[in-house]
Design a protein around this motif. Structure first.
Motif, PDB file in Angstrom:
ATOM      1  N   ALA A  24       0.830  -1.201   0.000  1.00  0.00           N
ATOM      2  CA  ALA A  24       0.000   0.000   0.000  1.00  0.00           C
ATOM      3  C   ALA A  24       0.864   1.251   0.000  1.00  0.00           C
ATOM      4  N   VAL A  25       1.922   1.244   0.791  1.00  0.00           N
ATOM      5  CA  VAL A  25       2.828   2.392   0.835  1.00  0.00           C
ATOM      6  C   VAL A  25       3.496   2.582  -0.529  1.00  0.00           C
ATOM      7  N   ALA A  26       3.960   1.488  -1.126  1.00  0.00           N
ATOM      8  CA  ALA A  26       4.593   1.577  -2.446  1.00  0.00           C
ATOM      9  C   ALA A  26       3.593   2.057  -3.496  1.00  0.00           C
ATOM     10  N   SER A  27       2.349   1.617  -3.408  1.00  0.00           N
ATOM     11  CA  SER A  27       1.330   2.050  -4.368  1.00  0.00           C
ATOM     12  C   SER A  27       1.056   3.539  -4.255  1.00  0.00           C
ATOM     13  N   VAL A  28       0.983   4.044  -3.031  1.00  0.00           N
ATOM     14  CA  VAL A  28       0.760   5.475  -2.842  1.00  0.00           C
ATOM     15  C   VAL A  28       1.936   6.260  -3.392  1.00  0.00           C
ATOM     16  N   MET A  30       4.021   5.315  -5.753  1.00  0.00           N
ATOM     17  CA  MET A  30       4.009   5.223  -7.211  1.00  0.00           C
ATOM     18  C   MET A  30       2.942   6.126  -7.806  1.00  0.00           C
ATOM     19  N   ALA A  31       1.784   6.190  -7.163  1.00  0.00           N
ATOM     20  CA  ALA A  31       0.725   7.054  -7.677  1.00  0.00           C
ATOM     21  C   ALA A  31       1.157   8.514  -7.633  1.00  0.00           C
ATOM     22  N   ASP A  32       1.873   8.897  -6.581  1.00  0.00           N
ATOM     23  CA  ASP A  32       2.337  10.281  -6.463  1.00  0.00           C
ATOM     24  C   ASP A  32       3.506  10.569  -7.395  1.00  0.00           C
ATOM     25  N   GLU A  33       4.466   9.654  -7.441  1.00  0.00           N
ATOM     26  CA  GLU A  33       5.706   9.902  -8.186  1.00  0.00           C
ATOM     27  C   GLU A  33       5.549   9.634  -9.674  1.00  0.00           C
ATOM     28  N   ILE A  34       5.022   8.483 -10.019  1.00  0.00           N
ATOM     29  CA  ILE A  34       4.935   8.087 -11.421  1.00  0.00           C
ATOM     30  C   ILE A  34       3.665   8.622 -12.069  1.00  0.00           C
ATOM     31  N   GLY A  35       2.608   8.815 -11.305  1.00  0.00           N
ATOM     32  CA  GLY A  35       1.363   9.326 -11.855  1.00  0.00           C
ATOM     33  C   GLY A  35       1.489  10.747 -12.382  1.00  0.00           C
ATOM     34  N   ASP A  36       2.394  11.517 -11.805  1.00  0.00           N
ATOM     35  CA  ASP A  36       2.650  12.879 -12.264  1.00  0.00           C
ATOM     36  C   ASP A  36       3.825  12.808 -13.246  1.00  0.00           C
ATOM     37  N   THR A  37       3.528  12.847 -14.535  1.00  0.00           N
ATOM     38  CA  THR A  37       4.544  12.643 -15.568  1.00  0.00           C
ATOM     39  C   THR A  37       5.683  13.648 -15.467  1.00  0.00           C
ATOM     40  N   ASP A  38       5.353  14.909 -15.281  1.00  0.00           N
ATOM     41  CA  ASP A  38       6.400  15.934 -15.214  1.00  0.00           C
ATOM     42  C   ASP A  38       7.332  15.694 -14.031  1.00  0.00           C
ATOM     43  N   ARG A  39       6.745  15.353 -12.903  1.00  0.00           N
ATOM     44  CA  ARG A  39       7.561  15.088 -11.705  1.00  0.00           C
ATOM     45  C   ARG A  39       8.445  13.859 -11.911  1.00  0.00           C
ATOM     46  N   TYR A  40       7.874  12.810 -12.521  1.00  0.00           N
ATOM     47  CA  TYR A  40       8.641  11.589 -12.767  1.00  0.00           C
ATOM     48  C   TYR A  40       9.810  11.864 -13.707  1.00  0.00           C
ATOM     49  N   VAL A  41       9.538  12.554 -14.806  1.00  0.00           N
ATOM     50  CA  VAL A  41      10.598  12.847 -15.767  1.00  0.00           C
ATOM     51  C   VAL A  41      11.677  13.715 -15.125  1.00  0.00           C
TER      52      VAL A  41
END
Length: 142
Positions: A24-28, A30-41
């Motif tokens: 659950a922690v990893a999913s949250v 990932m949703a925050d980090e990878i879900g935001d494309t600009d932030r991930y890039v």
């Protein structure tokens, strides 16, 4: 008897919760980090130009190639062919990935991550298949 069943059920549920909490922690994350494309890039892009990361990837590929040679596996005629046509093969891999990404409907962070991983895997495969022997590439007919 009912008390024992409840005890076993509660122990199983606690164990299940303990196993699922890190997911659950990893999913949250990932949703925050990878879900935001600009932030991930912005987070991952500097890795592509980092010489330490590039050297680490080359070392891993080199170790994989050495291991396959040690156990007797060979790329056969593919290795010299890839060596001879390395730029064209690399450009084709990148071109296919670019076309697939542009034709893909959902440009979310997960899609960007998936395409990046697949592109890196394809380029690593090209690097792995490259025999690294220009003499073999020039003497092999193709």
């Amino acid at each position: 008897m009912a008390h024992r069943i409840r005890s076993i059920a509660s122990a199983l549920l606690l164990a299940l919760a303990a196993l699922l909490a890190p997911l659950a922690v990893a999913s949250v994350w990932m949703a925050d980090e990878i879900g935001d494309t600009d932030r991930y890039v912005a987070t991952v892009a500097p890795l592509a130009t980092d010489p330490a990361v590039q050297n680490a990837v080359k070392a891993v590929i080199g170790h994989g190639r050495a291991l396959t040679q040690r156990v007797g596996l060979s790329t056969g005629p593919v290795g010299p062919w890839v060596n001879r046509h390395r730029r064209a093969v690399g450009a084709a891999v990148v071109g296919v990935a670019l076309i697939a990404f542009l034709l893909y409907d959902d440009a979310s962070g997960t899609a960007v991550l998936t395409f990046a991983v697949l592109l890196l895997a394809a380029l690593a495969l090209v690097e792995f298949l490259d025999s690294g022997d220009p003499a073999a590439a020039s003497t092999t007919s193709g």
